[in-house]
Structures are given as C-alpha cells and as structure tokens.
Enzyme design. Structure first.
Site, mmCIF file in Angstrom:
data_model
loop_
_atom_site.group_PDB
_atom_site.id
_atom_site.type_symbol
_atom_site.label_atom_id
_atom_site.label_comp_id
_atom_site.label_asym_id
_atom_site.label_seq_id
_atom_site.Cartn_x
_atom_site.Cartn_y
_atom_site.Cartn_z
ATOM 1 N N ILE A 1 -8.626 -37.459 -10.919
ATOM 2 C CA ILE A 1 -9.019 -38.669 -10.199
ATOM 3 C C ILE A 1 -10.392 -38.527 -9.540
ATOM 4 O O ILE A 1 -10.997 -39.526 -9.155
ATOM 5 C CB ILE A 1 -7.975 -39.053 -9.125
ATOM 6 C CG1 ILE A 1 -7.789 -37.909 -8.118
ATOM 7 C CG2 ILE A 1 -6.652 -39.442 -9.759
ATOM 8 C CD1 ILE A 1 -6.896 -38.284 -6.946
ATOM 9 N N GLY B 1 -15.888 -33.386 -8.155
ATOM 10 C CA GLY B 1 -16.995 -33.121 -7.254
ATOM 11 C C GLY B 1 -17.764 -31.883 -7.674
ATOM 12 O O GLY B 1 -17.468 -31.260 -8.705
ATOM 13 N N ALA B 2 -18.759 -31.520 -6.870
ATOM 14 C CA ALA B 2 -19.589 -30.366 -7.189
ATOM 15 C C ALA B 2 -18.802 -29.067 -7.096
ATOM 16 O O ALA B 2 -19.041 -28.122 -7.844
ATOM 17 C CB ALA B 2 -20.793 -30.317 -6.251
ATOM 18 N N GLU B 3 -17.827 -29.021 -6.184
ATOM 19 C CA GLU B 3 -17.088 -27.782 -5.947
ATOM 20 C C GLU B 3 -15.661 -27.806 -6.480
ATOM 21 O O GLU B 3 -15.087 -26.749 -6.730
ATOM 22 C CB GLU B 3 -17.041 -27.493 -4.441
ATOM 23 C CG GLU B 3 -18.325 -26.940 -3.865
ATOM 24 C CD GLU B 3 -18.640 -25.535 -4.351
ATOM 25 O OE1 GLU B 3 -17.710 -24.731 -4.492
ATOM 26 O OE2 GLU B 3 -19.818 -25.265 -4.619
ATOM 27 N N LYS C 1 -5.902 -29.888 -5.622
ATOM 28 C CA LYS C 1 -7.338 -29.632 -5.529
ATOM 29 C C LYS C 1 -7.621 -28.271 -6.127
ATOM 30 O O LYS C 1 -7.105 -27.255 -5.651
ATOM 31 C CB LYS C 1 -7.802 -29.684 -4.064
ATOM 32 C CG LYS C 1 -9.312 -29.618 -3.908
ATOM 33 C CD LYS C 1 -9.733 -29.953 -2.483
ATOM 34 C CE LYS C 1 -11.233 -30.044 -2.351
ATOM 35 N NZ LYS C 1 -11.647 -30.422 -0.975
ATOM 36 N N ASP D 1 -17.725 -33.703 6.315
ATOM 37 C CA ASP D 1 -18.065 -34.786 5.377
ATOM 38 C C ASP D 1 -17.288 -36.031 5.778
ATOM 39 O O ASP D 1 -16.562 -36.616 4.983
ATOM 40 C CB ASP D 1 -17.730 -34.372 3.945
ATOM 41 C CG ASP D 1 -18.286 -35.350 2.911
ATOM 42 O OD1 ASP D 1 -19.209 -36.104 3.244
ATOM 43 O OD2 ASP D 1 -17.777 -35.362 1.768
#
Length: 237
Positions: free
Chosen positions: A15, A18-20, A38, A139
């Site tokens: 879904i 991201g970068a990490e 995650k 963030d």
C-alpha cells in the site's frame, strides 16, 4: 511433509513504498485479524554488516516508541510482533482515513470547519501527550494522523472519531524543546499546504496542545524561532 500439509503463505498487499520501508496490508495469526506489515528491505548500496545493524536499530527503535506511547495511552497502533533481523514490524491495522483526506473532503463544503473542530482538539491532545512523554514523531504530517472508523460514521460525525498517530520511522526520544517545535512546524506546514481553510484549524490544534501539555509554552515560543528560520530559508531559496 506433503505440500497439502503446508499452510499457504499469508497474502499481503503493498500500500505504500517509501525510501526506507515497504508497507503492506496483511493479517496476523488469523485471517480475520487485519494487520499492517512494515518491512525495511536490505539496501544493496550499504555494506551488509552496516545494513543489518541499521535495519535492526531502526526496527527496534520504532517498535519501542510505539510500545512506550501505547503504554501511556497515547493513540498509536498496537505492536503485534517484531522481527528485527528481517526488518519487520507487524502492527494494528487502523481502518479509516488520514486527517489530510478528511480535511480535503470536509473543507470543500460550506461550514466544514465546524465539522472538524473537535477533531483538531483531539489532534492537539494527542501531540501534547506525545511530547509530554518526550517522544518526537519526526514526520508529523496530516498524512500520518489517521481518523479511525467507528462511532459517528459520516461527515457530521468526524469530530467524534479517534485520531491515531502513525508511522514513527523517524521518531526519537528527545527532551529538547527545539525538536518538539520542529515537530509542530512540520505539522503546521502540512496543514497550510492541505487547504487554505486549514490554517485556522491549526490554531485550534495549538490551543489544545497548549492546554494538554505543561511544557507547551516553551515549545510554542521555540516554534516562533523555527518559523523565522523557515521563512529565511524560503526567501534565500
């Protein structure tokens, strides 16, 4: 053991990328328990030993922040399972919409600000509780605050729903007022970029934050400094 005796792999659906990390919707233990997975994949550009160490550290850091916040009744997802060697965290699936999505929908309507006023209070209380625990999100945007489905379905009931802070991948433990002020500044920028009417709503967030967190006055004064530096960078840029 025959292939028929082996449980099929649990389905997962990407879904967010991201970068990490990669974020999947899946289940945990039982098919009817939705979960968010995650996963921090290995980075080929890093030395394998360093990569494994960083992955483990970031995975454990995020899960510990969530567990600490949850123990203090701060609205964050529950952690189900952590496999730091694989860079994986299974956590509670929050069914709902982001604050950004809610504001986009509601503020387009006449009188929309009044519909989400109580939600802004809840956002301020949640962030205040987070900072009182010396947890900095890192963030804090309107996309990383969810509005959980449940009581008060429909637009009129948005203010009755629970808000949940998510995605602590950049989170840290900090007692520094500067770090907390930067958290608020990031959230303010997210509000003002969402919708012109959202700027006023952010003042409601700050008012609620101030009332719920004893150290808020110092942080809010520091926020003024952070805003000034942000404006100077914008002018230079």
């Amino acid at each position: 053991m025959s292939s028929t005796e082996i449980d099929p792999p649990t389905p997962k659906f990407l879904i967010k990328q991201g970068a990490e990390a990669l974020v999947y919707r899946t289940t945990y233990l039982l098919p009817h328990i939705p979960a968010l997975l995650k996963h921090r994949p290995s980075k080929q550009y890093r030395h394998p030993t360093l990569d494994a160490r960083l992955t483990k550290h970031r995975c454990l850091s995020e899960s510990r922040l969530l567990i600490r916040a949850r123990s203090l009744r701060i609205p964050v997802p529950a952690v189900y399972f952590v496999d730091e060697s694989r860079g994986e965290i299974f956590m509670e699936w929050i069914s709902g919409s982001s604050v950004r999505e809610v504001l986009d929908e509601v503020l387009a309507q006449e009188g929309g600000e009044a519909m989400v006023d109580r939600m802004m209070v809840k956002v301020g209380v949640a962030v205040g509780a987070l900072h009182a625990a010396d947890i900095v999100h890192g963030d804090l945007t309107t996309s990383n605050i969810m509005v959980r489905n449940g009581e008060g379905e429909g637009i009129v009931g948005f203010g009755e729903k629970e808000v949940v802070l998510v995605d602590f991948g950049l989170g840290t433990v900090s007692t520094q007022d500067e770090d907390k002020a930067v958290d608020l500044y990031v959230l303010e920028r997210a509000f003002t970029s969402t919708h012109p009417k959202a700027e006023k709503l952010f003042h409601d967030v700050l008012k609620s934050y101030e009332q719920s967190y004893k150290g808020a006055n110092v942080v809010l004064r520091r926020l003024q400094d952070v805003r000034m530096r942000g404006r100077k960078r914008s002018m230079i840029g």
